[in-house]
Design a protein around this motif. Structure first.
Motif, PDB file in Angstrom:
ATOM      1  N   GLY A  36       0.826  -1.212   0.000  1.00 18.92           N
ATOM      2  CA  GLY A  36       0.000   0.000   0.000  1.00 18.92           C
ATOM      3  C   GLY A  36       0.857   1.257   0.000  1.00 18.92           C
ATOM      4  O   GLY A  36       0.632   2.185  -0.786  1.00 18.92           O
ATOM      5  N   GLU A  37       1.870   1.281   0.860  1.00 15.24           N
ATOM      6  CA  GLU A  37       2.766   2.440   0.925  1.00 15.24           C
ATOM      7  C   GLU A  37       3.549   2.588  -0.375  1.00 15.24           C
ATOM      8  O   GLU A  37       3.768   3.698  -0.855  1.00 15.24           O
ATOM      9  CB  GLU A  37       3.722   2.310   2.112  1.00 15.24           C
ATOM     10  N   MET A  38       3.994   1.443  -0.928  1.00 14.99           N
ATOM     11  CA  MET A  38       4.745   1.475  -2.194  1.00 14.99           C
ATOM     12  C   MET A  38       3.912   2.100  -3.302  1.00 14.99           C
ATOM     13  O   MET A  38       4.409   2.912  -4.081  1.00 14.99           O
ATOM     14  CB  MET A  38       5.123   0.053  -2.620  1.00 14.99           C
ATOM     15  N   LEU A  39       2.656   1.687  -3.381  1.00 17.29           N
ATOM     16  CA  LEU A  39       1.763   2.239  -4.405  1.00 17.29           C
ATOM     17  C   LEU A  39       1.594   3.739  -4.223  1.00 17.29           C
ATOM     18  O   LEU A  39       1.711   4.502  -5.184  1.00 17.29           O
ATOM     19  CB  LEU A  39       0.389   1.572  -4.327  1.00 17.29           C
ATOM     20  N   ARG A  40       1.320   4.153  -2.992  1.00 14.13           N
ATOM     21  CA  ARG A  40       1.132   5.586  -2.729  1.00 14.13           C
ATOM     22  C   ARG A  40       2.392   6.378  -3.081  1.00 14.13           C
ATOM     23  O   ARG A  40       2.323   7.452  -3.660  1.00 14.13           O
ATOM     24  CB  ARG A  40       0.737   5.816  -1.265  1.00 14.13           C
ATOM     25  N   GLU A  41       3.561   5.814  -2.754  1.00 14.66           N
ATOM     26  CA  GLU A  41       4.829   6.486  -3.041  1.00 14.66           C
ATOM     27  C   GLU A  41       5.073   6.591  -4.552  1.00 14.66           C
ATOM     28  O   GLU A  41       5.467   7.645  -5.053  1.00 14.66           O
ATOM     29  CB  GLU A  41       5.965   5.697  -2.373  1.00 14.66           C
ATOM     30  N   ALA A  42       4.838   5.497  -5.278  1.00 12.20           N
ATOM     31  CA  ALA A  42       5.045   5.496  -6.734  1.00 12.20           C
ATOM     32  C   ALA A  42       4.112   6.508  -7.401  1.00 12.20           C
ATOM     33  O   ALA A  42       4.504   7.213  -8.334  1.00 12.20           O
ATOM     34  CB  ALA A  42       4.816   4.099  -7.300  1.00 12.20           C
ATOM     35  N   ILE A  43       2.879   6.595  -6.900  1.00  9.48           N
ATOM     36  CA  ILE A  43       1.913   7.550  -7.452  1.00  9.48           C
ATOM     37  C   ILE A  43       2.366   8.980  -7.130  1.00  9.48           C
ATOM     38  O   ILE A  43       2.372   9.849  -8.005  1.00  9.48           O
ATOM     39  CB  ILE A  43       0.488   7.268  -6.913  1.00  9.48           C
ATOM     40  N   ALA A  44       2.786   9.202  -5.899  1.00  7.65           N
ATOM     41  CA  ALA A  44       3.221  10.544  -5.489  1.00  7.65           C
ATOM     42  C   ALA A  44       4.444  10.995  -6.280  1.00  7.65           C
ATOM     43  O   ALA A  44       4.554  12.157  -6.669  1.00  7.65           O
ATOM     44  CB  ALA A  44       3.527  10.567  -3.988  1.00  7.65           C
ATOM     45  N   GLN A  45       5.364  10.067  -6.550  1.00  7.83           N
ATOM     46  CA  GLN A  45       6.580  10.402  -7.289  1.00  7.83           C
ATOM     47  C   GLN A  45       6.365  10.391  -8.805  1.00  7.83           C
ATOM     48  O   GLN A  45       7.281  10.687  -9.554  1.00  7.83           O
ATOM     49  CB  GLN A  45       7.712   9.439  -6.921  1.00  7.83           C
ATOM     50  N   GLN A  46       5.154  10.020  -9.215  1.00  9.14           N
ATOM     51  CA  GLN A  46       4.809   9.976 -10.638  1.00  9.14           C
ATOM     52  C   GLN A  46       5.785   9.136 -11.462  1.00  9.14           C
ATOM     53  O   GLN A  46       6.140   9.496 -12.581  1.00  9.14           O
ATOM     54  CB  GLN A  46       4.715  11.407 -11.200  1.00  9.14           C
ATOM     55  N   GLY A  89       1.394  -7.338   3.466  1.00 13.27           N
ATOM     56  CA  GLY A  89       0.245  -7.070   2.607  1.00 13.27           C
ATOM     57  C   GLY A  89       0.375  -7.676   1.221  1.00 13.27           C
ATOM     58  O   GLY A  89      -0.385  -7.354   0.317  1.00 13.27           O
ATOM     59  N   PHE A  90       1.349  -8.538   1.054  1.00 15.45           N
ATOM     60  CA  PHE A  90       1.562  -9.204  -0.240  1.00 15.45           C
ATOM     61  C   PHE A  90       2.305 -10.494   0.031  1.00 15.45           C
ATOM     62  O   PHE A  90       3.216 -10.503   0.843  1.00 15.45           O
ATOM     63  CB  PHE A  90       2.403  -8.299  -1.154  1.00 15.45           C
ATOM     64  N   PRO A  91       1.971 -11.575  -0.605  1.00 11.93           N
ATOM     65  CA  PRO A  91       0.919 -11.767  -1.593  1.00 11.93           C
ATOM     66  C   PRO A  91      -0.453 -11.935  -0.947  1.00 11.93           C
ATOM     67  O   PRO A  91      -0.568 -12.431   0.163  1.00 11.93           O
ATOM     68  CB  PRO A  91       1.332 -13.054  -2.307  1.00 11.93           C
ATOM     69  N   ARG A  92      -1.482 -11.512  -1.677  1.00 10.43           N
ATOM     70  CA  ARG A  92      -2.854 -11.617  -1.185  1.00 10.43           C
ATOM     71  C   ARG A  92      -3.620 -12.770  -1.826  1.00 10.43           C
ATOM     72  O   ARG A  92      -4.730 -13.061  -1.432  1.00 10.43           O
ATOM     73  CB  ARG A  92      -3.609 -10.314  -1.442  1.00 10.43           C
TER      74      ARG A  92
END
Length: 186
Positions: A36-46, A89-92
């Motif tokens: 979840g944090e990785m996704l948010r970070e990747a989105i924030a860093q574009q 949180g992975f793998p789900r």
């Protein structure tokens, strides 16, 4: 041959996964990787992957497995993860677990160990109610636990069948759980 610690933390919401992952991350000096944090970070860093993920998030959809898996591969190749990592949180699902096994085989660095934090539902409900999220009530928490079990039980079975699963009693004092985890991991 495999070196380093590749730890996969499993357990329902409120089982203490995040807290214990942070403890062991400090103890072993390896990153705690939350998808979840990785996704948010990747989105924030574009980042390119973050931009792809953003389109799904904007539409209120789950980010597809292949995109998540690319993010994880990218993250496990970063310098701070070369001695090990803790996935939270992975793998789900089983297909994610199978992909992770293939990825780790390709990287040829880690033999993953899945650790399930086992906590009775009533204790989890009490913990989550204490967290005080406004959308948390007994019914929604029970539903989240049912969904978790339905989706994640096959993952537990997968790691159990591959002899890579340890279960820890997470219904104890924080330090006792941490001590048990360290015994299982070392």
């Amino acid at each position: 041959m495999s070196t380093g610690k590749g730890l996969i933390f499993l357990g329902p919401p409120g089982s203490g996964k995040g807290t214990q992952a942070q403890q062991l991350s400090k103890e072993f000096n390896i990153p705690h990787i939350s998808t979840g944090e990785m996704l948010r970070e990747a989105i924030a860093q574009q980042t390119p992957l973050g931009q792809k993920a953003q389109t799904y998030v904007d539409q209120g959809e789950l980010v597809p497995d292949d995109l998540l898996l690319d993010l994880i591969e990218d993250r496990l190749n970063q310098e701070d993860a070369q001695e090990g990592w803790i996935l939270d949180g992975f793998p789900r699902n089983v297909s994610q677990a199978e992909f992770l096994d293939k990825l780790l085989h390709k990287l040829d660095k880690f033999s993953p160990q899945a650790i399930n934090l086992d906590v009775p539902d009533e204790v989890i409900i009490d913990r989550l109610l204490l967290r005080g999220r406004k959308d948390d009530n007994k019914e929604t928490i029970r539903r989240r636990l049912d969904v978790y079990r339905e989706k994640t039980q096959p993952v537990l079975d997968y790691y159990r069948q591959h002899d890579k699963l340890s279960s820890i009693d997470g219904n104890r004092e924080l330090q006792e759980v941490t001590t048990s985890l360290k015994e299982v991991v070392t």
